[in-house]
Design a protein around this motif. Structure first.
Motif, PDB file in Angstrom:
ATOM      1  N   ASP A  22       0.858  -1.189   0.000  1.00  0.00           N
ATOM      2  CA  ASP A  22       0.000   0.000   0.000  1.00  0.00           C
ATOM      3  C   ASP A  22       0.892   1.236   0.000  1.00  0.00           C
ATOM      4  N   PRO A  23       0.967   1.982  -1.106  1.00  0.00           N
ATOM      5  CA  PRO A  23       1.880   3.126  -1.177  1.00  0.00           C
ATOM      6  C   PRO A  23       1.526   4.255  -0.217  1.00  0.00           C
ATOM      7  N   GLY A  24       0.305   4.287   0.278  1.00  0.00           N
ATOM      8  CA  GLY A  24      -0.094   5.360   1.169  1.00  0.00           C
ATOM      9  C   GLY A  24       0.039   5.027   2.640  1.00  0.00           C
ATOM     10  N   LEU A  25       0.560   3.854   2.952  1.00  0.00           N
ATOM     11  CA  LEU A  25       0.651   3.422   4.346  1.00  0.00           C
ATOM     12  C   LEU A  25       1.737   4.194   5.097  1.00  0.00           C
ATOM     13  N   ASP A  26       1.386   4.695   6.271  1.00  0.00           N
ATOM     14  CA  ASP A  26       2.334   5.352   7.161  1.00  0.00           C
ATOM     15  C   ASP A  26       2.794   4.304   8.172  1.00  0.00           C
ATOM     16  N   LEU A  27       4.029   3.830   8.031  1.00  0.00           N
ATOM     17  CA  LEU A  27       4.506   2.743   8.891  1.00  0.00           C
ATOM     18  C   LEU A  27       4.441   3.109  10.368  1.00  0.00           C
ATOM     19  N   ASP A  28       4.773   4.352  10.703  1.00  0.00           N
ATOM     20  CA  ASP A  28       4.812   4.745  12.117  1.00  0.00           C
ATOM     21  C   ASP A  28       3.416   4.928  12.703  1.00  0.00           C
ATOM     22  N   ALA A  29       2.391   5.019  11.840  1.00  0.00           N
ATOM     23  CA  ALA A  29       1.019   5.171  12.334  1.00  0.00           C
ATOM     24  C   ALA A  29       0.274   3.840  12.358  1.00  0.00           C
ATOM     25  N   HIS A  30       0.831   2.836  11.690  1.00  0.00           N
ATOM     26  CA  HIS A  30       0.187   1.529  11.653  1.00  0.00           C
ATOM     27  C   HIS A  30       0.593   0.746  12.902  1.00  0.00           C
ATOM     28  N   PRO A  31      -0.364   0.222  13.688  1.00  0.00           N
ATOM     29  CA  PRO A  31      -0.023  -0.408  14.975  1.00  0.00           C
ATOM     30  C   PRO A  31       1.030  -1.510  14.872  1.00  0.00           C
TER      31      PRO A  31
END
Length: 251
Positions: free
Chosen positions: A215-224
């Motif tokens: 997913d190109p829009g995924l924010d790694l630091d915001a994903h649990p």
């Protein structure tokens, strides 16, 4: 059939049958002159489908919705569906027994751990990684992550991509070098020049088929889960992961 015979035919309790009557999931036949209720083939089929649907994880309300859509179907169609479902179960049982047989063979050579109970393709990949990258902490983390992905089936694609290449000495050597460089970052700062270079090399080493599904829009630091994974790494290592993901997503 009487209620006890119906319940026995499907493998449920008579108490469950009476509960299904109360909630309207299983039609309750009228009593005959002798005071008993009798059930026919369609009752067996419906009760069997209730059990099958609930075993798949559906609630009773969801099972009722599914069954409501099937009213009026031909008996032959329903029987064919049940037969196909049993065939799928047979395949799954054979697969599970093959995996159990493999685990029992391995248990004869020494104790097993929890990650040994993964699917066959993932187990083969983990075994190859253990042999190819002994002593690498980064490789150990990847093996643990693949074992976790195996619960959702997501590891199958990874196993398919790497099944053969890990037999290639050049690929193994290049990957071992990447793992070695990643392990060396435990005491480095996030602005170390090796971070950028290693991120670029890691991103280029992963097959395009695996990168295509991100997913190109995924924010790694915001994903649990991703955030927890990053916190488990040294700062420079976590930065490599962020930059690899940025390269994959075109950022």
């Amino acid at each position: 059939m009487r209620i006890g015979e119906l319940a026995e035919a499907v493998g449920v309790s008579t108490r469950a049958v009476r509960h299904y009557h109360r909630i309207g999931l299983l039609p309750e036949p009228p009593r005959r002159v002798n005071g008993y209720r009798t059930y026919g083939v369609r009752d067996v089929l419906r009760l069997a489908r209730v059990r099958r649907l609930t075993e798949l994880g559906l609630s009773l309300d969801e099972a009722a919705d599914v069954l409501a859509d099937d009213e009026g179907r031909e008996l032959g169609e329903i029987l064919a569906e049940i037969d196909a479902d049993l065939a799928r179960q047979e395949v799954e049982i054979r697969r599970r027994r093959e995996r159990l047989a493999e685990l029992l063979r391995r248990a004869a050579d020494g104790p097993l751990d929890a990650d040994d109970a993964v699917s066959v393709p993932t187990a083969e990949l983990l075994d190859r990684m253990t042999t190819a990258f002994p002593g690498s902490d980064a490789a150990r983390r990847d093996r643990e992550f693949l074992a976790l992905l195996d619960t959702s089936g997501a590891a199958a694609l990874v196993a398919e991509q790497y099944r053969e290449v890990l037999h290639d000495p050049e690929v193994v050597a290049r990957t071992a070098e990447l793992y070695r460089r990643f392990d060396q970052l435990t005491t480095r700062s996030v602005d170390d020049p090796d971070v950028t270079e290693l991120a670029r090399d890691f991103a280029a080493a992963v097959p395009a088929e695996l990168v295509a599904g991100i997913d190109p829009g995924l924010d790694l630091d915001a994903h649990p889960f991703a955030a927890a994974f990053l916190r488990d790494l040294a700062p420079a290592q976590a930065e490599v992961v962020r930059r690899v993901y940025g390269i994959w997503s075109g950022r």
